[in-house]
Design an enzyme around this catalytic site. Structure first.
Site, PDB file in Angstrom:
ATOM      1  N   LEU A  46       0.836  -1.203   0.000  1.00  0.00           N
ATOM      2  CA  LEU A  46       0.000   0.000   0.000  1.00  0.00           C
ATOM      3  C   LEU A  46       0.870   1.252   0.000  1.00  0.00           C
ATOM      4  CD1 LEU A  46      -0.051   1.656   2.969  1.00  0.00           C
ATOM      5  CD2 LEU A  46      -1.269  -0.382   3.638  1.00  0.00           C
ATOM      6  N   GLU A 104       0.814   5.273   1.257  1.00  0.00           N
ATOM      7  CA  GLU A 104       0.075   6.201   2.108  1.00  0.00           C
ATOM      8  C   GLU A 104      -0.629   7.218   1.210  1.00  0.00           C
ATOM      9  OE1 GLU A 104       2.413   7.765   5.348  1.00  0.00           O
ATOM     10  OE2 GLU A 104       3.260   5.805   5.731  1.00  0.00           O
ATOM     11  N   LEU A 158       7.988   8.021 -12.538  1.00  0.00           N
ATOM     12  CA  LEU A 158       8.993   8.774 -13.286  1.00  0.00           C
ATOM     13  C   LEU A 158       8.732  10.266 -13.108  1.00  0.00           C
ATOM     14  CD1 LEU A 158       9.401   6.764 -16.640  1.00  0.00           C
ATOM     15  CD2 LEU A 158      10.982   6.863 -14.702  1.00  0.00           C
ATOM     16  N   GLY A 171      11.115  10.452  -0.159  1.00  0.00           N
ATOM     17  CA  GLY A 171      11.210  10.474   1.301  1.00  0.00           C
ATOM     18  C   GLY A 171      10.240   9.450   1.846  1.00  0.00           C
ATOM     19  N   CYS A 218       9.435   4.611   4.277  1.00  0.00           N
ATOM     20  CA  CYS A 218       9.754   3.311   3.666  1.00  0.00           C
ATOM     21  C   CYS A 218      10.921   3.301   2.686  1.00  0.00           C
ATOM     22  CB  CYS A 218       8.489   2.756   3.032  1.00  0.00           C
ATOM     23  SG  CYS A 218       7.277   2.406   4.313  1.00  0.00           S
ATOM     24  N   ARG A 256       7.468  11.678   8.135  1.00  0.00           N
ATOM     25  CA  ARG A 256       8.685  10.903   8.372  1.00  0.00           C
ATOM     26  C   ARG A 256       9.588  10.983   7.139  1.00  0.00           C
ATOM     27  NH1 ARG A 256       6.181   5.281  10.536  1.00  0.00           N
ATOM     28  NH2 ARG A 256       4.531   5.849   9.080  1.00  0.00           N
TER      29      ARG A 256
HETATM   30  P1  NAD Z   1       3.614   2.488  12.433  1.00  0.00           P
HETATM   31  O1  NAD Z   1       4.716   3.018  13.273  1.00  0.00           O
HETATM   32  O2  NAD Z   1       2.632   3.429  11.820  1.00  0.00           O
HETATM   33  O3  NAD Z   1       2.764   1.412  13.280  1.00  0.00           O
HETATM   34  C1  NAD Z   1       3.320   0.380  14.031  1.00  0.00           C
HETATM   35  C2  NAD Z   1       2.433   0.122  15.245  1.00  0.00           C
HETATM   36  O4  NAD Z   1       2.936  -1.002  15.957  1.00  0.00           O
HETATM   37  C3  NAD Z   1       2.397   1.285  16.239  1.00  0.00           C
HETATM   38  O5  NAD Z   1       1.051   1.659  16.476  1.00  0.00           O
HETATM   39  C4  NAD Z   1       3.046   0.712  17.507  1.00  0.00           C
HETATM   40  O6  NAD Z   1       2.483   1.242  18.694  1.00  0.00           O
HETATM   41  C5  NAD Z   1       2.739  -0.761  17.352  1.00  0.00           C
HETATM   42  N1  NAD Z   1       3.590  -1.659  18.126  1.00  0.00           N
HETATM   43  C6  NAD Z   1       4.935  -1.642  18.284  1.00  0.00           C
HETATM   44  N2  NAD Z   1       5.327  -2.667  19.064  1.00  0.00           N
HETATM   45  C7  NAD Z   1       4.217  -3.355  19.397  1.00  0.00           C
HETATM   46  C8  NAD Z   1       3.980  -4.502  20.174  1.00  0.00           C
HETATM   47  N3  NAD Z   1       4.970  -5.159  20.788  1.00  0.00           N
HETATM   48  N4  NAD Z   1       2.702  -4.926  20.342  1.00  0.00           N
HETATM   49  C9  NAD Z   1       1.682  -4.280  19.752  1.00  0.00           C
HETATM   50  N5  NAD Z   1       1.858  -3.179  18.972  1.00  0.00           N
HETATM   51  C10 NAD Z   1       3.103  -2.724  18.801  1.00  0.00           C
HETATM   52  O7  NAD Z   1       4.329   1.617  11.308  1.00  0.00           O
HETATM   53  P2  NAD Z   1       3.758   1.288   9.838  1.00  0.00           P
HETATM   54  O8  NAD Z   1       3.995   2.455   8.944  1.00  0.00           O
HETATM   55  O9  NAD Z   1       2.414   0.699   9.960  1.00  0.00           O
HETATM   56  O10 NAD Z   1       4.795   0.162   9.386  1.00  0.00           O
HETATM   57  C11 NAD Z   1       4.744  -1.141   9.908  1.00  0.00           C
HETATM   58  C12 NAD Z   1       5.535  -2.048   8.986  1.00  0.00           C
HETATM   59  O11 NAD Z   1       4.910  -2.090   7.698  1.00  0.00           O
HETATM   60  C13 NAD Z   1       6.970  -1.596   8.728  1.00  0.00           C
HETATM   61  O12 NAD Z   1       7.764  -2.738   8.575  1.00  0.00           O
HETATM   62  C14 NAD Z   1       6.871  -0.860   7.397  1.00  0.00           C
HETATM   63  O13 NAD Z   1       8.080  -0.860   6.679  1.00  0.00           O
HETATM   64  C15 NAD Z   1       5.838  -1.700   6.679  1.00  0.00           C
HETATM   65  N6  NAD Z   1       5.087  -0.992   5.628  1.00  0.00           N
HETATM   66  C16 NAD Z   1       4.678   0.300   5.818  1.00  0.00           C
HETATM   67  C17 NAD Z   1       3.924   0.943   4.829  1.00  0.00           C
HETATM   68  C18 NAD Z   1       3.472   2.364   4.982  1.00  0.00           C
HETATM   69  O14 NAD Z   1       3.051   2.949   4.000  1.00  0.00           O
HETATM   70  N7  NAD Z   1       3.529   2.968   6.159  1.00  0.00           N
HETATM   71  C19 NAD Z   1       3.587   0.246   3.650  1.00  0.00           C
HETATM   72  C20 NAD Z   1       4.004  -1.087   3.497  1.00  0.00           C
HETATM   73  C21 NAD Z   1       4.764  -1.692   4.504  1.00  0.00           C
HETATM   74  C1  UGA Z   2       5.917   3.309  -1.011  1.00  0.00           C
HETATM   75  C2  UGA Z   2       5.522   2.314  -2.112  1.00  0.00           C
HETATM   76  O1  UGA Z   2       4.997   3.038  -3.222  1.00  0.00           O
HETATM   77  C3  UGA Z   2       4.486   1.312  -1.612  1.00  0.00           C
HETATM   78  O2  UGA Z   2       4.207   0.352  -2.632  1.00  0.00           O
HETATM   79  C4  UGA Z   2       5.042   0.597  -0.383  1.00  0.00           C
HETATM   80  O3  UGA Z   2       4.086  -0.273   0.171  1.00  0.00           O
HETATM   81  C5  UGA Z   2       5.423   1.623   0.671  1.00  0.00           C
HETATM   82  O4  UGA Z   2       6.383   2.566   0.111  1.00  0.00           O
HETATM   83  C6  UGA Z   2       6.078   0.969   1.839  1.00  0.00           C
HETATM   84  O5  UGA Z   2       6.723  -0.024   1.700  1.00  0.00           O
HETATM   85  O6  UGA Z   2       5.899   1.504   2.911  1.00  0.00           O
HETATM   86  P1  UGA Z   2       4.799   5.466   0.073  1.00  0.00           P
HETATM   87  O7  UGA Z   2       6.120   5.621   0.752  1.00  0.00           O
HETATM   88  O8  UGA Z   2       3.560   5.558   0.875  1.00  0.00           O
HETATM   89  O9  UGA Z   2       4.747   4.045  -0.664  1.00  0.00           O
HETATM   90  O10 UGA Z   2       4.668   6.580  -1.051  1.00  0.00           O
HETATM   91  P2  UGA Z   2       5.096   6.707  -2.591  1.00  0.00           P
HETATM   92  O11 UGA Z   2       3.932   7.172  -3.350  1.00  0.00           O
HETATM   93  O12 UGA Z   2       5.791   5.517  -3.090  1.00  0.00           O
HETATM   94  O13 UGA Z   2       6.148   7.916  -2.511  1.00  0.00           O
HETATM   95  C7  UGA Z   2       7.389   7.770  -1.846  1.00  0.00           C
HETATM   96  C8  UGA Z   2       8.261   8.999  -2.097  1.00  0.00           C
HETATM   97  O14 UGA Z   2       8.688   9.038  -3.451  1.00  0.00           O
HETATM   98  C9  UGA Z   2       7.560  10.324  -1.833  1.00  0.00           C
HETATM   99  O15 UGA Z   2       8.458  11.199  -1.202  1.00  0.00           O
HETATM  100  C10 UGA Z   2       7.223  10.849  -3.217  1.00  0.00           C
HETATM  101  O16 UGA Z   2       7.183  12.252  -3.275  1.00  0.00           O
HETATM  102  C11 UGA Z   2       8.388  10.310  -4.029  1.00  0.00           C
HETATM  103  N1  UGA Z   2       8.079  10.086  -5.468  1.00  0.00           N
HETATM  104  C12 UGA Z   2       7.166   9.156  -5.837  1.00  0.00           C
HETATM  105  C13 UGA Z   2       8.780  10.802  -6.431  1.00  0.00           C
HETATM  106  O17 UGA Z   2       9.644  11.653  -6.111  1.00  0.00           O
HETATM  107  N2  UGA Z   2       8.505  10.561  -7.758  1.00  0.00           N
HETATM  108  C14 UGA Z   2       7.592   9.638  -8.151  1.00  0.00           C
HETATM  109  O18 UGA Z   2       7.417   9.468  -9.377  1.00  0.00           O
HETATM  110  C15 UGA Z   2       6.907   8.931  -7.167  1.00  0.00           C
END
Ligand code: NAD
Ligand code: UGA
Length: 442
Positions: free
Chosen positions: A157, A159, A254, A261, A264, A331
């Protein structure tokens, strides 16, 4: 209907859990942050994510979604336990797996043979081989006779459009060394129409790091091309269109700009570099991806310095604090880095963001930045405007008003999001990334 527990109710856990409930599963979301759990139980949504609040409300009302701190009860009542806790970077670029280890130990101690078969699914982004370590923990700390398997089910996914990405994914990746566990995952994802890629445990983990690093590489590639375009007087948007129409390349990701930033890409590129090195197969290509990303902001600031000479005491307005549009997440936001650098050089900065004013203020603690409630008051007294985040509403601004408010007719678009014609028609000079500067029309 399956009974699922999600440990970690952050961006991934909350949106995934909600979408699983939406397709009919019974989901218990667990978090150890009491404030977050109480807020969710009272119907307050801790993150800004389009469409999410409505889905949470309707699924809680339907009795399919609940929030708790009681991990023991969640494990007892659920057939499948997803782990969605943070995996932040450590100083050396490796991944901090202590959250995963801690949850694995807790789950190991909670499951008993009487509970029957349990599947533990890792949804967090982890380096290859983490799943096999989770399995070792489960075998080591569970009572004898427990029936448990481990699956890797990485999440893709984005954000800002997380709900749509979860309900309509391009593909679903599930990896396990157990055919029985894969069968359980097929049942969970049966309501989704996306194709399912079934792999062994290690390959699924690697797919996630490789996918994020590839997307980061695409961004650094186009940003390198943008630098050549600037030197040659070409237009990176036209180049991206021309290469992106090749089905083998695709136009997505692209978009030239200030660089990637977020929570992730920076950490996952580092994490992939680190694990590959450990395995003796360095991903050297990714070092350059990082270098290009670092240089992007430096190059942009140099262009502003060329125009303004010394940035100290200059009044500068910045639109955008979030790391991308449609989120309040700051972040690793490049815009925040930009503002900090401007402040460090003595500039007087005001900033505006449609959603990230509170999170942005927290990230800028200790920096004297005036964060305004609307985009135009941010411009009062400013000499120039910088766009740091690709919010669509910035492109719809009234540039005649912008022109009246700015002391100098200067707009620097770090995300190529504005329509140059609208900007220059209002008497403003338009600077962007990888394109010729456009001079005012009047
Ligand atoms: P987040 O910091 O938003 O959420 C993590 C949650 O886990 C927090 O609410 C925290 O309080 C909770 N937590 C921590 N330790 C715990 C425990 N022992 N028991 C219960 N809860 C606990 O993090 P996130 O952005 O959801 O990312 C989680 C994972 O998913 C990371 O590995 C990240 O790389 C991955 N990921 C994130 C995204 C994204 O867009 N944010 C997309 C794909 C994958
Ligand atoms: C990214 C991936 O797109 C997701 O598939 C993945 O699940 C997620 O990381 C993750 O592992 O957490 P996200 O970080 O939410 O998702 O946002 P993106 O839309 O990918 O953008 C990431 C950064 O790249 C942003 O700073 C954005 O401004 C920049 N970006 C994106 C560019 O500079 N150019 C682009 O063409 C696209």
């Amino acid at each position: 209907m399956m009974k699922l527990a999600i440990i970690g109710t952050g961006y991934v856990g909350l949106t995934t859990g909600t979408c699983f409930a939406e397709v009919g599963h019974r989901v218990i979301c667990v978090d150890n942050n009491a404030q977050k759990v109480v807020a969710l139980q009272q119907g307050e949504i801790p993150i800004f994510e389009p469409e999410l609040e409505q889905l949470i409300v309707s699924n809680v009302a339907a009795g399919r979604l609940s929030f708790t701190m009681d991990i023991a009860e969640a494990v007892r009542l659920s057939d499948v336990i997803f782990i969605a806790v943070p995996t932040p970077p450590l100083e050396d670029g490796s991944v901090d797996l202590s959250y995963i280890e801690s949850v694995s130990c807790t789950v190991a101690e909670l499951i008993t043979p009487e509970m029957g078969y349990r599947v533990i699914v890792d949804k967090s982004t982890v380096p290859v081989s983490t799943g096999s370590k989770v399995l070792q923990v489960l075998q080591r700390y569970s009572s004898s006779g427990v029936d448990v398997d481990v699956v890797s089910n990485p999440e893709f996914l984005r954000e800002g459009c997380a709900v749509d990405d979860l309900l309509n994914p391009d593909r679903i990746v599930v990896g396990s060394d157990s055919a029985r566990a894969l069968d359980v995952m097929r049942r969970i994802y049966q309501p989704f129409s996306a194709p399912m890629v079934e792999t062994d445990l290690a390959s699924a983990e690697l797919i996630k790091h490789a996918a994020n690093s590839f997307l980061a590489m695409k961004i650094s590639y186009i940003n390198s091309v943008a630098a050549v375009c600037e030197a040659a007087g070409a237009d990176v948007e036209q180049v991206a269109l021309g290469i992106g129409m090749d089905k083998r390349i695709q136009r997505h990701f692209l978009n030239a700009g200030l660089g990637y930033g977020g929570s992730c890409f920076p950490k996952d590129v580092k994490g992939f570099i680190h694990v590959a090195e450990q395995l003796g197969s360095p991903m050297t290509i990714l070092h350059e991806v990082e270098n290009v990303n670092e240089r992007q902001l430096a190059r942009f600031l140099n262009r502003i310095r060329e125009k303004m000479w010394i940035l100290g005491h200059k009044r500068i307005a910045v639109w955008g604090l979030a790391f991308k549009q449609n989120t309040d997440d700051v972040r690793e936001s490049v815009s925040i880095k930009l503002i900090k650098q401007l402040c460090d050089e003595g500039a007087i900065v005001s900033a505006y963001d449609p959603a990230a004013r509170i999170t942005g203020a927290a990230a800028l603690e200790g920096y004297d930045v005036n964060i305004t409630e609307d985009m135009y008051s941010c411009l009062k007294g400013a000499e120039l405007l910088i766009i740091g985040t690709e919010w669509k509403e910035f492109a719809q601004a009234n540039f005649s008003r912008v022109s009246e408010l700015l002391h100098l007719p200067l707009v620097y678009d770090g995300r190529n999001i504005l329509h140059g014609e609208n900007v220059t028609a209002a008497g403003l000079e338009y600077h962007s990334i990888g394109r010729k500067t456009m001079m005012p029309k009047s």
